[in-house]
Design an enzyme around this catalytic site. Structure first.
Site, PDB file in Angstrom:
ATOM      1  N   CYS A   2       0.833  -1.202   0.000  1.00 55.20           N
ATOM      2  CA  CYS A   2       0.000   0.000   0.000  1.00 55.20           C
ATOM      3  C   CYS A   2       0.862   1.244   0.000  1.00 55.20           C
ATOM      4  CB  CYS A   2      -0.905   0.006   1.242  1.00 55.20           C
ATOM      5  SG  CYS A   2      -1.876  -1.499   1.435  1.00 55.20           S
ATOM      6  N   LEU A  51      -3.537  -1.838  -1.814  1.00 53.25           N
ATOM      7  CA  LEU A  51      -3.427  -2.921  -2.773  1.00 53.25           C
ATOM      8  C   LEU A  51      -3.809  -4.182  -2.009  1.00 53.25           C
ATOM      9  CD1 LEU A  51      -2.553  -4.057  -5.553  1.00 53.25           C
ATOM     10  CD2 LEU A  51      -0.243  -4.283  -4.628  1.00 53.25           C
ATOM     11  N   ASN A  75       1.714  -0.138   5.446  1.00 55.08           N
ATOM     12  CA  ASN A  75       2.200  -0.554   4.138  1.00 55.08           C
ATOM     13  C   ASN A  75       3.096  -1.766   4.339  1.00 55.08           C
ATOM     14  OD1 ASN A  75       3.379  -0.771   1.559  1.00 55.08           O
ATOM     15  ND2 ASN A  75       4.913   0.774   2.022  1.00 55.08           N
ATOM     16  N   GLY A  76       2.734  -2.903   3.721  1.00 54.23           N
ATOM     17  CA  GLY A  76       3.588  -4.072   3.825  1.00 54.23           C
ATOM     18  C   GLY A  76       2.823  -5.344   4.114  1.00 54.23           C
ATOM     19  N   ILE A 291      13.536 -11.391 -17.735  1.00 48.19           N
ATOM     20  CA  ILE A 291      13.815 -10.363 -18.736  1.00 48.19           C
ATOM     21  C   ILE A 291      15.198 -10.624 -19.320  1.00 48.19           C
ATOM     22  CG2 ILE A 291      14.416  -7.917 -18.992  1.00 48.19           C
ATOM     23  CD1 ILE A 291      11.462  -8.306 -18.996  1.00 48.19           C
ATOM     24  N   SER A 363      11.181 -12.521  -5.020  1.00 49.44           N
ATOM     25  CA  SER A 363      12.461 -12.235  -5.677  1.00 49.44           C
ATOM     26  C   SER A 363      13.606 -12.893  -4.902  1.00 49.44           C
ATOM     27  CB  SER A 363      12.699 -10.724  -5.770  1.00 49.44           C
ATOM     28  OG  SER A 363      13.225 -10.224  -4.554  1.00 49.44           O
ATOM     29  N   GLY A 364      14.783 -12.916  -5.520  1.00 54.34           N
ATOM     30  CA  GLY A 364      15.967 -13.476  -4.867  1.00 54.34           C
ATOM     31  C   GLY A 364      16.872 -12.433  -4.264  1.00 54.34           C
TER      32      GLY A 364
END
Length: 631
Positions: A2, A51, A75-76, A291, A363-364
């Protein structure tokens, strides 16, 4: 995930205009497109953009506690919220929702400022306590989630998830701090101890701030740090088993979501490790994305495809080429402050690709910092051992002038590039590692800065705070000190800022399981020989993952998520390189010697030197200033 913003009056309590808080939140709509809310009371206003990830329908914010004493914007994600909730219920707490936000509120009421010590997650939140008339701000241990704040001329403190939230307030002064330009030109970003604007601060990672209406602004208080002072005594096979347990727990805890979830997959050790544990814990196919680049030496998509096939993931990939740098303006707008990590473009593109099918992506990020995966860390440890055998006089009187005189052979094979090594050995450990981590060394900065800018800095050098951090680190060796500096300085300022802004720009929540604080603490206690062996980092991590991943993935040379910007600035983007010396925006600042900038750009285009990172810094600074409208 958020966006949050708010106002709090220090001193005289005044009404807070809810429309002002709303405007601060509206510019953060990309962080939370699913809902919004504003709450005000005398002297305080809290705003939120949501979100929806967990308890989609039942946890709107700002959220009030059951007894109406406290109000929160958050947020989190709190990954252990169910365990904390169970503990609080046993202590008598009652809950109306199924999400993690209400758990933070109850934890605050139970433990006060110590509530953060019970929370495992990524977070930035603000809690207003009506009874105590206090505002409590907190940021997670490693700085995954950001929080900016500043004092305004009307006696209020404003805070927001991004600088643009503060910029939406009409009382914010937009004066550039010349020391921030020195910081930016050194590191390629403005580190967490400073902001591009005078008077704007970032709450440091692992810190809290408790505000009272009748007291001046206090200093943030640290509640967590990572220590490298103790070494694990267990046998390597037992440590390996413990490491695998930590990895499994870290990944599984971050797979809790009420929305589609996937992962970024580069084909390197770190992201492949995350995908391996996701595949092991998931009933269905894991969604992965990667990507690639139109420059073969920088493209890793074949390795990502190999890992995707190994774990039978639902894999998607996309290419990034130099003609996509029309997105520079968009990138500059994401970060507000100038940000010159060129991998921000492909990171944004992979976030866009992920968002087409998921709302959360793992993610890493973090393994290089925690397990000594950067070559610079290994080099630093080696140099520190050499440095300990060399008398100070020899280093200062012989190696230093040799390093200064030796040519900068960017075009030559690595063994012939002795200039950096000589300069590093001539200095002390912190000074040498600052040089290794910096984008533009001090001698080049002093060439490109104007006399006016040098005067405004008043002797300040960006390396000084970094060197102080290393000198006072809780460590036992040079390798420890390098890792500590990366975890505390580089990680929140560059890596996590990049991932937060690029993911939030497309309303995607990124989670970093390899930054689970328990995993980081465990890694910090590993003996050096289990972190680095044979000149290679991440030894134990790679050894432990041999049962999951093939050796050609685990032990291939580290490539990293590196954008081929040097080649592009000599080819399709050469015009942008030449144009930087003629930039009207940079010329108005008076910070640079334009003639020197022109010389450096031509030397790079001709292939005589590699000034790609410096030129990219200047391009992004130019665009950021234009977006901010502060010059």
């Amino acid at each position: 995930m958020c966006g949050i913003a708010g106002l709090f009056h220090l001193g005289t309590i005044k009404p807070v205009d809810p429309q002002r808080v709303k405007r601060m939140c509206d510019v953060l709509a990309h962080r939370g497109p699913d809902g919004s809310g504003v709450w005000t009371a005398p002297g305080v206003g809290l705003g939120h953009r949501r979100l929806s990830i967990i308890d989609i329908a039942g946890s709107p914010q700002p959220m009030q506690s059951a007894d109406e004493r406290a109000m929160i914007v958050f947020n989190g994600e709190i990954y252990n919220f169910r365990a904390v909730r169970k503990e609080l219920e046993e202590r008598g707490a009652q809950f109306r929702t199924e999400g993690d936000t209400e758990v933070i509120l109850a934890a605050w009421q139970q433990w006060g400022e110590d509530c953060v010590k019970h929370l495992d997650g990524m977070f930035a939140f603000a809690i207003y306590d009506r009874a105590d008339r206090t505002l409590f701000l907190a940021r997670d241990r490693l700085g995954v989630k950001p929080l900016f704040f500043t004092e305004l001329s009307d006696g209020s403190l404003a805070f927001a998830s991004e600088l643009k939230g503060l910029l939406a307030h009409p009382l914010l002064r937009r004066d550039v701090d010349p020391r921030a330009i020195e910081d930016y030109m050194t590191w390629g970003y403005v580190p967490d101890h400073r902001s591009i604007l005078y008077g704007v601060h970032k709450l440091p990672a692992g810190h809290t701030l408790l505000l009272k209406h009748d007291s001046p602004l206090p200093k943030p208080q640290q509640y967590w740090d990572v220590s490298f002072e103790r070494r694990h005594k267990a046998k390597p096979r037992d440590l390996e088993a413990e490491l695998l347990h930590h990895l499994q727990q870290a990944v599984e805890s971050r797979m809790v979501a009420d929305v589609p979830l996937g992962a970024f997959l580069s084909g390197g050790v770190d992201s492949s490790t995350v995908v391996a544990f996701m595949a092991e814990s998931s009933r269905g196919k894991v969604k992965t994305c990667s990507i690639g680049f139109d420059v073969e030496s920088a493209d890793e998509t074949s390795y990502a495809e190999q890992v995707a096939q190994l774990f039978n993931t639902d894999h998607a990939s996309r290419m990034v080429s130099s003609d996509q740098f029309d997105a520079i303006e968009t990138i500059a707008g994401m970060f507000d402050e100038p940000f010159a990590d060129a991998s921000a473009l492909p990171t944004w593109r992979v976030c866009q690709l992920a968002r087409e099918s998921v709302t959360v992506a793992l993610s890493g990020d973090g393994a290089d910092e925690a397990f000594a995966g950067y070559r610079r860390q290994v080099f630093h440890a080696h140099e520190e051992r050499i440095r300990s055998y060399l008398p100070d006089g020899l280093r200062h009187r012989v190696l230093k002038p040799l390093g200064n005189a030796f040519p900068k052979l960017d075009w030559a094979p690595r063994p012939l590039r002795a200039k950096t090594t000589l300069q590093s050995l001539a200095g002390n450990g912190p000074e040498a590692y600052a040089r290794a981590l910096s984008v533009t060394p001090p001698e080049i900065r002093m060439q490109v800065f104007s006399e006016d800018q040098i005067g405004l800095m008043r002797g300040y050098r960006a390396e000084h705070p970094f060197m102080d951090l290393m000198a006072n680190a809780p460590v036992r060796s040079g390798l420890d000190a390098a890792q500590y500096a990366d975890l505390k300085f580089w990680l929140p300022g560059d890596i996590l800022t990049k991932v937060d802004r690029t993911s939030m720009a497309v309303s995607l929540e990124a989670r970093e399981p390899l930054l689970d604080h328990r995993l980081v603490e465990f890694a910090a206690g590993l003996p050096e020989g289990l972190r680095v062996r044979g000149g290679q980092g991440k030894y134990m991590l790679k050894k432990a993952m041999e049962r999951y991943l093939p050796k050609d993935i685990l032990y291939r040379p580290k490539q990293g998520f590196v954008t081929p910007i040097a080649e592009w600035l000599r080819g399709p983007l050469a015009g942008k390189a030449r144009g930087i010396a003629k930039s009207a925006m940079l010329a108005r600042t008076g910070w640079f010697d334009n003639e020197k900038l022109a010389q450096l750009s031509e030397a790079h285009i001709a292939g005589k030197s590699d000034h790609s990172r410096l030129l990219w810094q200047l391009i992004m600074l130019d665009r950021s200033l234009a977006r901010l409208g502060i010059v």
